[in-house]
Scaffold this active site. Structure first.
Site, short mmCIF file in Angstrom:
data_model
loop_
_atom_site.label_atom_id
_atom_site.label_comp_id
_atom_site.label_asym_id
_atom_site.label_seq_id
_atom_site.Cartn_x
_atom_site.Cartn_y
_atom_site.Cartn_z
N LYS A 113 87.42 50.88 103.07
CA LYS A 113 87.32 52.02 104.00
C LYS A 113 85.92 52.08 104.61
CE LYS A 113 90.86 55.02 102.10
NZ LYS A 113 91.97 55.20 102.96
N LYS A 195 98.88 44.98 103.89
CA LYS A 195 99.82 45.68 103.01
C LYS A 195 100.70 46.66 103.80
CE LYS A 195 98.88 49.33 100.44
NZ LYS A 195 98.72 50.35 99.39
N LYS A 198 101.84 53.50 104.03
CA LYS A 198 102.36 54.70 104.69
C LYS A 198 101.34 55.28 105.65
CE LYS A 198 102.37 56.96 100.27
NZ LYS A 198 101.01 57.01 99.73
P1 ATP Z 1 98.85 53.79 101.21
O1 ATP Z 1 100.13 53.03 101.37
O2 ATP Z 1 98.74 54.92 102.16
O3 ATP Z 1 97.68 52.87 101.24
P2 ATP Z 1 99.04 53.81 98.43
O4 ATP Z 1 99.94 53.24 98.48
O5 ATP Z 1 98.27 52.71 98.00
O6 ATP Z 1 98.83 54.51 99.81
P3 ATP Z 1 100.51 55.45 96.64
O7 ATP Z 1 101.54 55.87 97.53
O8 ATP Z 1 100.06 56.48 95.72
O9 ATP Z 1 99.22 54.96 97.40
O10 ATP Z 1 101.03 54.21 95.82
C1 ATP Z 1 101.99 54.42 94.85
C2 ATP Z 1 102.29 53.14 94.17
O11 ATP Z 1 102.91 52.25 95.10
C3 ATP Z 1 101.06 52.42 93.64
O12 ATP Z 1 101.38 51.90 92.36
C4 ATP Z 1 100.84 51.32 94.61
O13 ATP Z 1 100.22 50.20 94.01
C5 ATP Z 1 102.26 50.99 95.05
N1 ATP Z 1 102.28 50.41 96.39
C6 ATP Z 1 101.79 50.97 97.52
N2 ATP Z 1 102.01 50.17 98.58
C7 ATP Z 1 102.63 49.07 98.11
C8 ATP Z 1 103.11 47.86 98.71
N3 ATP Z 1 102.98 47.63 100.00
N4 ATP Z 1 103.72 46.95 97.93
C9 ATP Z 1 103.88 47.18 96.60
N5 ATP Z 1 103.44 48.29 95.97
C10 ATP Z 1 102.83 49.23 96.70
#
Ligand code: ATP
Ligand code: LTN
Length: 331
Positions: A113, A195, A198
């Site tokens: 970030k 990645k 969201k």
């Molecule tokens: P953002 O997607 O906004 O960066 P974040 O994903 O990393 O947010 P969370 O929504 O809290 O945050 O993630 C919840 C879980 O989902 C975590 O264990 C994270 O590692 C997993 N996760 C998030 N994105 C992915 C992805 N693209 N593929 C696999 N696992 C994921």
């Protein structure tokens, strides 16, 4: 024999994605029979970035409904909202006082970030890994199922647990991160080097669990692939195709070899249609349950019972920590 304990959380700063489902949520569901599962909604972590209150409130409710719609059973798993258990913030502060700035400076999520030049990053975001350590250590879990991006935070949690155990006699169980072999990092459909997230600006590459079948199908059919025209698992040279294969494999339990065989000699159009069918089928299952749940009392009931169970673990644990640190006078 007592079951081993597993704990994880999701930070619903937006609509949950297929990446969240494959990397984390579906695993919570798979594990809830074999383990004592504790799954919480990490709302304290949500506010490390500015949030629109109305939107945040909706996302939190949606997230609980999604936990249930994806198959988490409140009679088996403990499901709660992080801020309902005050001990998270209190132990979070104590953890923060035991985390070195050098450690926080090394966290890749924060570094990324900063590198992107994002402005107005908050102290909460910087110290978030210490709070995450508290979320975990408060419950002494054996395992923490997470996607690849969270592994580093669980490693820091292990370091903190060891630090406390050395300084204050054994206090915490040292947890092990569980990162799935397939699907730990689902990539964006529009840019398979990033990645699926969201918080992605354009949502073309991200499938949300509440996307309509038509939207999801469209995103998959226009996913970036390559010009090799072969369905082969090779993340280095064919990242787009390999990402779609990971999605298919995670949702069907088929191996990469099986998928390669099934689509040998076929074009990407056929393959993408196959992936879309599998994804849409799963989304429809989840959404039909979600629609039943979202307007029922089940969300409040689940959170009330979850908070009661979580509190019965967290309260005595925090008390023990404060005693060991010499912080308490009246018990
Ligand atoms: P953002 O997607 O906004 O960066 P974040 O994903 O990393 O947010 P969370 O929504 O809290 O945050 O993630 C919840 C879980 O989902 C975590 O264990 C994270 O590692 C997993 N996760 C998030 N994105 C992915 C992805 N693209 N593929 C696999 N696992 C994921
Ligand atoms: N940091 C995680 C969410 C999270 C978490 C946790 C995961 C907060 N506390 C404890 C596992 C255990 C994220 O952003 N995905």
């Amino acid at each position: 024999m007592t079951k081993k304990r597993m704990l994880s959380g999701i930070k619903p700063t937006g609509q949950l994605t297929l990446g969240n489902y494959i990397g984390a949520l579906s695993k919570f569901v798979d594990y809830q029979d074999e383990y004592e599962m504790i799954a919480f909604i990490a709302n304290l972590h949500c506010i490390t970035n500015p949030q629109d209150p109305e939107e945040l409130h909706k996302n939190l409710k949606d997230c609980v409904a999604m936990y249930l719609a994806c198959g988490l059973d409140p009679n088996k798993a403990t499901i709660f909202l992080q801020s309902d258990i005050m001990e998270h913030a209190q132990l979070g502060y104590i953890m923060c006082c035991h985390t070195y700035m050098g450690e926080l400076n090394r966290m890749t999520q924060f570094k990324d970030k900063c590198a992107k030049g994002e402005k107005n990053l908050t102290g909460g975001l910087y110290t978030y890994p210490s709070l995450m350590a508290a979320d975990i250590l408060l419950y002494d879990p054996d395992f923490v199922p997470v996607g690849e991006d969270q592994k580093q935070h669980v490693e820091l949690t292990r370091d903190l647990a060891n630090r406390f155990n050395n300084r204050y006699k054994d206090l915490f169980k040292v947890p092990t991160p569980l990162v799935p072999k397939v699907g730990a990092r689902i990539m964006s459909l529009s840019d398979p080097t990033k990645k699926m997230s969201k918080s992605e600006e354009s949502n073309k590459g991200c499938i949300y669990l509440l996307d309509t079948p038509k939207q999801a199908r469209k995103k998959i059919m226009s996913a970036v692939t390559d010009s090799l025209n072969q369905v082969k698992y090779d993340p280095e040279n064919q990242p787009g195709v390999s990402n779609l294969m990971q999605i298919m494999s995670s949702l069907t339990n088929k191996s990469m070899e099986q998928i390669e065989e099934e689509y040998a000699g076929k074009g990407y159009g056929d393959f993408k249609r196959g992936v879309a069918d599998v994804v849409v089928e799963r989304l429809e299952e989840i959404q039909s349950k979600y629609n039943e749940i979202i307007n029922s009392n089940l969300i409040e009931e689940t959170l009330a019972e979850g908070a009661r169970k979580a509190s019965s673990i967290a309260k005595p644990k925090l008390q023990l920590v404060q005693q060991r640190l010499g912080m308490e006078i009246i018990r």
